[in-house]
Design a protein around this motif. Sequence first.
Motif, PDB file in Angstrom:
ATOM      1  N   GLN A 238      24.777 -57.082 -21.477  1.00 47.55           N
ATOM      2  CA  GLN A 238      23.810 -58.188 -21.404  1.00 47.55           C
ATOM      3  C   GLN A 238      24.531 -59.509 -21.196  1.00 47.55           C
ATOM      4  OE1 GLN A 238      22.039 -57.572 -25.226  1.00 47.55           O
ATOM      5  NE2 GLN A 238      20.323 -56.381 -24.422  1.00 47.55           N
ATOM      6  N   ALA A 239      25.649 -59.697 -21.877  1.00 48.16           N
ATOM      7  CA  ALA A 239      26.351 -60.975 -21.845  1.00 48.16           C
ATOM      8  C   ALA A 239      26.941 -61.265 -20.465  1.00 48.16           C
ATOM      9  CB  ALA A 239      27.453 -61.004 -22.901  1.00 48.16           C
ATOM     10  N   ARG A 240      27.206 -60.221 -19.700  1.00 46.14           N
ATOM     11  CA  ARG A 240      27.774 -60.436 -18.376  1.00 46.14           C
ATOM     12  C   ARG A 240      26.780 -61.172 -17.479  1.00 46.14           C
ATOM     13  NH1 ARG A 240      29.416 -55.090 -16.730  1.00 46.14           N
ATOM     14  NH2 ARG A 240      30.476 -55.076 -18.733  1.00 46.14           N
ATOM     15  N   ARG A 241      25.496 -60.813 -17.602  1.00 46.00           N
ATOM     16  CA  ARG A 241      24.456 -61.530 -16.839  1.00 46.00           C
ATOM     17  C   ARG A 241      23.351 -61.925 -17.813  1.00 46.00           C
ATOM     18  NH1 ARG A 241      24.638 -57.476 -12.029  1.00 46.00           N
ATOM     19  NH2 ARG A 241      26.270 -58.414 -10.750  1.00 46.00           N
ATOM     20  N   PRO A 242      23.582 -62.980 -18.587  1.00 47.92           N
ATOM     21  CA  PRO A 242      22.710 -63.260 -19.735  1.00 47.92           C
ATOM     22  C   PRO A 242      21.272 -63.623 -19.372  1.00 47.92           C
ATOM     23  CG  PRO A 242      24.277 -65.046 -19.389  1.00 47.92           C
ATOM     24  CD  PRO A 242      24.696 -63.943 -18.476  1.00 47.92           C
ATOM     25  N   PHE A 243      21.033 -64.035 -18.115  1.00 48.42           N
ATOM     26  CA  PHE A 243      19.666 -64.426 -17.756  1.00 48.42           C
ATOM     27  C   PHE A 243      18.915 -63.315 -17.028  1.00 48.42           C
ATOM     28  CE2 PHE A 243      22.129 -68.392 -18.015  1.00 48.42           C
ATOM     29  CZ  PHE A 243      21.480 -68.915 -19.122  1.00 48.42           C
ATOM     30  N   GLU A 244      19.613 -62.219 -16.742  1.00 47.55           N
ATOM     31  CA  GLU A 244      18.939 -61.111 -16.054  1.00 47.55           C
ATOM     32  C   GLU A 244      18.467 -60.107 -17.089  1.00 47.55           C
ATOM     33  OE1 GLU A 244      21.067 -59.390 -12.764  1.00 47.55           O
ATOM     34  OE2 GLU A 244      21.536 -61.401 -11.997  1.00 47.55           O
ATOM     35  N   THR A 245      17.175 -60.136 -17.348  1.00 45.03           N
ATOM     36  CA  THR A 245      16.645 -59.243 -18.371  1.00 45.03           C
ATOM     37  C   THR A 245      15.942 -58.045 -17.736  1.00 45.03           C
ATOM     38  OG1 THR A 245      14.710 -60.656 -18.472  1.00 45.03           O
ATOM     39  CG2 THR A 245      16.400 -61.022 -20.130  1.00 45.03           C
ATOM     40  N   GLY A 246      15.971 -57.990 -16.414  1.00 43.05           N
ATOM     41  CA  GLY A 246      15.362 -56.844 -15.732  1.00 43.05           C
ATOM     42  C   GLY A 246      13.883 -57.072 -15.484  1.00 43.05           C
ATOM     43  N   ALA A 247      13.408 -56.566 -14.344  1.00 40.31           N
ATOM     44  CA  ALA A 247      11.989 -56.723 -14.023  1.00 40.31           C
ATOM     45  C   ALA A 247      11.186 -55.729 -14.846  1.00 40.31           C
ATOM     46  CB  ALA A 247      11.759 -56.486 -12.534  1.00 40.31           C
ATOM     47  N   LYS A 248      10.096 -56.221 -15.409  1.00 39.56           N
ATOM     48  CA  LYS A 248       9.257 -55.318 -16.189  1.00 39.56           C
ATOM     49  C   LYS A 248       8.196 -54.713 -15.293  1.00 39.56           C
ATOM     50  CE  LYS A 248       7.543 -57.353 -19.703  1.00 39.56           C
ATOM     51  NZ  LYS A 248       6.832 -57.410 -20.970  1.00 39.56           N
ATOM     52  N   ARG A 249       7.847 -53.482 -15.599  1.00 36.13           N
ATOM     53  CA  ARG A 249       6.788 -52.856 -14.827  1.00 36.13           C
ATOM     54  C   ARG A 249       5.453 -53.455 -15.243  1.00 36.13           C
ATOM     55  NH1 ARG A 249       4.695 -47.172 -14.040  1.00 36.13           N
ATOM     56  NH2 ARG A 249       5.276 -46.748 -16.180  1.00 36.13           N
ATOM     57  N   LYS A 250       4.672 -53.852 -14.251  1.00 36.83           N
ATOM     58  CA  LYS A 250       3.364 -54.401 -14.553  1.00 36.83           C
ATOM     59  C   LYS A 250       2.338 -53.267 -14.534  1.00 36.83           C
ATOM     60  CE  LYS A 250       4.094 -59.015 -14.307  1.00 36.83           C
ATOM     61  NZ  LYS A 250       5.122 -59.036 -15.327  1.00 36.83           N
ATOM     62  N   ARG A 251       1.515 -53.235 -15.551  1.00 37.11           N
ATOM     63  CA  ARG A 251       0.392 -52.312 -15.532  1.00 37.11           C
ATOM     64  C   ARG A 251      -0.841 -53.155 -15.360  1.00 37.11           C
ATOM     65  NH1 ARG A 251       2.171 -47.603 -18.146  1.00 37.11           N
ATOM     66  NH2 ARG A 251       4.274 -47.916 -18.905  1.00 37.11           N
ATOM     67  N   SER A 252      -1.901 -52.551 -14.873  1.00 36.96           N
ATOM     68  CA  SER A 252      -3.124 -53.334 -14.838  1.00 36.96           C
ATOM     69  C   SER A 252      -4.293 -52.483 -15.292  1.00 36.96           C
ATOM     70  CB  SER A 252      -3.358 -53.906 -13.441  1.00 36.96           C
ATOM     71  OG  SER A 252      -3.487 -52.872 -12.521  1.00 36.96           O
TER      72      SER A 252
END
Lengths: 245, 441
Positions: free
Chosen positions: B240-254
């Motif tokens: 996580q610390a290597r790319r601290p602002f990249e938290t990954g795209a979350k899957r959107k449900r609707s």
Amino acid sequence: MTQPPVLILGARSDIAKATARAFAAQGHPIQLAARNAETLAAEKTDLETRYGVAVTLHEFDALETTRHEAFLSALPELPRIAICAVGHMGEQEENERDTAAAIRVMRSNYEGPASILALLANRFDERGSGTLVGISSVAGERGRATNYVYGSAKAGFTAFLSGLRNRLAKRGVHVVTVLPGFVATQMTEGMDLPEKLTAHPSEVADAIVKAVARRRDVIYVRPIWRLIMTIIRAIPERIFKGMRI
Amino acid sequence: MKLSGWGRYPVLEARVHAPRSVEALQALVRSEPSVIARGNGRAYGDSAINPAATLDMRHLDRMIAFDAGTGQVVAEAGVLLGDVIASFLPRGWFPMVTPGTKFVTLGGAIAADVHGKNHHRDGSFRECVDWIDLIGAEGEIRRCSREQNRALFEHTIGGMGLTGIIARAAIRLRPVESGWIRQTTIPAPNLRAAIATFEESQDATYSVAWIDCLGRGETLGRSLVMLGEHATRADLSPVQARRPFETGAKRKRSVPFDFPSFTLNRLSVTAFNKLYYWQGARKAGVEIVDWDSYFYPLDAILGWNRIYGRKGFAQFQCVLPLAEAERGLSALLEEIAETGAGSFLAVLKRFGAQESPFSFPMEGYTLALDFPITRKTLALMERLDQITIDFGGRFYLAKDSRMTAATFRASEPRLRDFRTQLDAQGAARHFRSAQSERLEI
């Protein structure tokens, strides 16, 4: 990693603006081309502020085909991806009465876009790389009483794109045809469009970014449109001519 | 066209204009006899509907400037908070204050003076607003700030769009080291324990509680209190610390269709609440979660308002002054449990001190609950209104869709001064919503 530049032709439309954002979000420098390009200054500032990419504005009139060559030569760099969002729907009733108006619709949706993409295609071909994206329309899939002037020009454009793709397939240049279906834009404002069939401009933009990355050939933005158009194309002409659709 | 707020109640027929430039917006303000601005339609009721002329602000969504020294963003009012995060979190900035959805416009956030889980420490959205360009009744634009047109600035924040149309604004962001939040979950078996936990956690940057509003007796006000801090690099795993602002795209449900209205009943909500509490209690402790899941869990379910069915739902949100909070909250919760009206989304939060002309927050506790619209729940909410008034509390207009003018008047001693301000600037007749008419603001 520096991303290659993306050229957006007809940059004032809602779909074009959304597409510019989608590519800028990935770090691509953006070239915005439209008539009265200086009035796109707010869009330029927006893209630069949001995504920290370089944005340039370029005067471009799709109907002034004699200037297209000069327009391309004046770009700071030949783009890697070019998206043509030029188009003009007009009013069907006016197009029936007024030949000049009809011709304007035909030229805006076929002649202009085909002219600029032809020149880009030659340059991409020479370089051996690049992607051309043409935003055509499901209206071009079959002529209907309610918008056949627009539809016929889009049909021509769709055929042009298909031919271009065929010609360049082995030359490292890819061509994407986009058939958006209904989109909630300035062009369709005030029309009563069914919600489930109507895409937001940002959906079209995301679909284009994905199609470019995956080298798709022909895309419908909402999948339901592929089904709808398959059915509409399959109706026998004898029946179709009596329908109000 | 038919318009409603996020609660899908009430539904009103309204003429909608969607200007594409500030000039076009000014022209509409001049030509229409009365208008209200509408952002992304996240107010629950009729705050952003004017049947005669509703001005859809979503096309005015361009960013204008960013100062990487101070974290100030200048943008048109239709820019979404989510767009601000998407642009600036990768550069180490996050909103100073955010409500529970990122799908609000800046204009809407200012007009409702939204609050977040850090209100007890950082105050409401007001605190991050540097200036506003406000369009008045004549279509003129005035720059309002703490130095310039101060009264107008103070009344516009929390003024529900009734002082004019917010065209542009400058807001300040906070620097963060990562896009992750260090979350601590503390189970509280009843209301008293929940309040004690909040009071002991005043130093936490973020605090909020999910509250089981069907608990009774010993378990009345049973809660999971969730505290949060922006994670530092040291809190993160090496990956996580290597790319601290990249938290990954979350899957959107609707939610693809309207749930039938019998889906939510006492049994299903009770079962859900029990399960949720015991799961939370089991994993109590510290975990690292991404900013999107922490601040905006419901944004991951697009169109979640449809689970309440076609008739829509209402949200009841009040704040009670600190001294009366425990007694008042007990009375509210007992009334709800008595009625057995289900609410999945019951939230309790400690507010810090705030003095403002018309904004919702005051020092104390705020309780927010969703109810499907039925005759029973509408009657319940009227009883909750009365309890709130009896304990000296007030109501959040961004959530309201059904209060009466008399109730509002009884809860709002600031109303007369607010009206005086509107009259003084000639805005009273020009900027109106279905809500302002209903509440006789």
